[in-house]
Design a protein around this motif. Sequence first.
Motif, PDB file in Angstrom:
ATOM      1  N   TYR A 100     -67.145  -0.104  -9.539  1.00 28.14           N
ATOM      2  CA  TYR A 100     -67.599   0.872 -10.526  1.00 28.14           C
ATOM      3  C   TYR A 100     -68.355   2.029  -9.865  1.00 28.14           C
ATOM      4  O   TYR A 100     -68.544   3.076 -10.484  1.00 28.14           O
ATOM      5  N   LEU A 101     -68.795   1.825  -8.630  1.00 27.26           N
ATOM      6  CA  LEU A 101     -69.660   2.803  -7.956  1.00 27.26           C
ATOM      7  C   LEU A 101     -68.925   3.637  -6.914  1.00 27.26           C
ATOM      8  O   LEU A 101     -69.531   4.510  -6.300  1.00 27.26           O
ATOM      9  N   LEU A 170     -70.857  12.151  -2.697  1.00 24.06           N
ATOM     10  CA  LEU A 170     -71.227  11.735  -4.046  1.00 24.06           C
ATOM     11  C   LEU A 170     -70.682  12.725  -5.056  1.00 24.06           C
ATOM     12  O   LEU A 170     -70.682  13.935  -4.835  1.00 24.06           O
ATOM     13  N   LYS A 171     -70.246  12.188  -6.177  1.00 25.75           N
ATOM     14  CA  LYS A 171     -69.697  12.995  -7.257  1.00 25.75           C
ATOM     15  C   LYS A 171     -70.390  12.599  -8.552  1.00 25.75           C
ATOM     16  O   LYS A 171     -70.603  11.424  -8.818  1.00 25.75           O
ATOM     17  N   ARG A 172     -70.755  13.586  -9.350  1.00 27.40           N
ATOM     18  CA  ARG A 172     -71.413  13.309 -10.628  1.00 27.40           C
ATOM     19  C   ARG A 172     -70.387  12.836 -11.663  1.00 27.40           C
ATOM     20  O   ARG A 172     -69.322  13.443 -11.808  1.00 27.40           O
ATOM     21  N   VAL A 173     -70.729  11.775 -12.359  1.00 22.55           N
ATOM     22  CA  VAL A 173     -69.892  11.245 -13.435  1.00 22.55           C
ATOM     23  C   VAL A 173     -70.826  10.850 -14.578  1.00 22.55           C
ATOM     24  O   VAL A 173     -72.044  10.736 -14.388  1.00 22.55           O
ATOM     25  N   PRO A 174     -70.302  10.624 -15.786  1.00 17.00           N
ATOM     26  CA  PRO A 174     -71.165  10.188 -16.892  1.00 17.00           C
ATOM     27  C   PRO A 174     -71.827   8.841 -16.595  1.00 17.00           C
ATOM     28  O   PRO A 174     -71.232   7.966 -15.963  1.00 17.00           O
ATOM     29  N   ARG A 175     -73.040   8.681 -17.058  1.00 18.04           N
ATOM     30  CA  ARG A 175     -73.760   7.416 -16.899  1.00 18.04           C
ATOM     31  C   ARG A 175     -73.160   6.362 -17.831  1.00 18.04           C
ATOM     32  O   ARG A 175     -72.851   6.655 -18.983  1.00 18.04           O
ATOM     33  N   THR A 176     -73.030   5.161 -17.318  1.00 19.68           N
ATOM     34  CA  THR A 176     -72.562   4.033 -18.120  1.00 19.68           C
ATOM     35  C   THR A 176     -73.394   2.811 -17.759  1.00 19.68           C
ATOM     36  O   THR A 176     -74.203   2.842 -16.828  1.00 19.68           O
ATOM     37  N   ASP A 177     -73.179   1.722 -18.496  1.00 21.51           N
ATOM     38  CA  ASP A 177     -73.892   0.479 -18.182  1.00 21.51           C
ATOM     39  C   ASP A 177     -73.536  -0.020 -16.784  1.00 21.51           C
ATOM     40  O   ASP A 177     -74.375  -0.613 -16.094  1.00 21.51           O
ATOM     41  N   GLY A 182     -74.969   7.540 -12.746  1.00 19.43           N
ATOM     42  CA  GLY A 182     -74.095   8.671 -13.035  1.00 19.43           C
ATOM     43  C   GLY A 182     -73.556   9.332 -11.780  1.00 19.43           C
ATOM     44  O   GLY A 182     -73.367  10.545 -11.731  1.00 19.43           O
ATOM     45  N   LEU A 183     -73.300   8.540 -10.743  1.00 17.50           N
ATOM     46  CA  LEU A 183     -72.772   9.042  -9.473  1.00 17.50           C
ATOM     47  C   LEU A 183     -71.592   8.175  -9.045  1.00 17.50           C
ATOM     48  O   LEU A 183     -71.532   6.992  -9.368  1.00 17.50           O
TER      49      LEU A 183
END
Length: 204
Positions: A100-101, A170-177, A182-183
């Motif tokens: 996921y990361l 690193l790339k910004r993405v929406p935060r999720t559980d 958000g990276l």
Amino acid sequence: MVIKNLENKIRLVTIICGFFLLGCIIISVSSIWTAKTMVNDAQQKIYVLDSNVPILVQRTTMEETLDVEARSHIEMFHHFFFTLAPDDKYIKYTMNKAMYLVDETGLAQYNTLKEKGFYNNIMGTSAVFSIFCDSIKLDEKKMEFTYYGRQRIERRTNILTRELVTAGKLKRVPRTDNNPHGLLIVNWRTLLNKDIEQKTKANY
């Protein structure tokens, strides 16, 4: 004379009304500005319950916390990817968390190791892998990092320590559980992975 006095009174009343109107405008604008400032300040404050006791915390932007969150994200990924135990369910669990990361470059390394029988060998030899972060070099402008760490591999008869250096962006993405920072790590690669020390375990 009466007309002149009347004109003076009208002028005086006009001046007084003008000042009064100007004062009202200033008070109204000040009130609106103050209310807006108070609302903005209130929106930046969050209350967190600790054993039913509200604690005031301050909201921050990602730009203010990027360094801390990026380092935490990088360390978390390496912990999941390189902390292994002779348990196939545990390995699948940690790898699932790690994926996921990171982008497909992490999945490619996982698949390569799996095809080579790396994880089967861990279970066959009862090896335990753990990772220790020495430092993380981070360039916030380019969003690039270099991770420096040591991996400890404990087998039945010996303990091996390896030096590990990886790099990526690193790339910004929406935060999720599953990705609370958000990276996303992209273009991840291993630069160095070599033995630095091996100790034989004492037999009792």
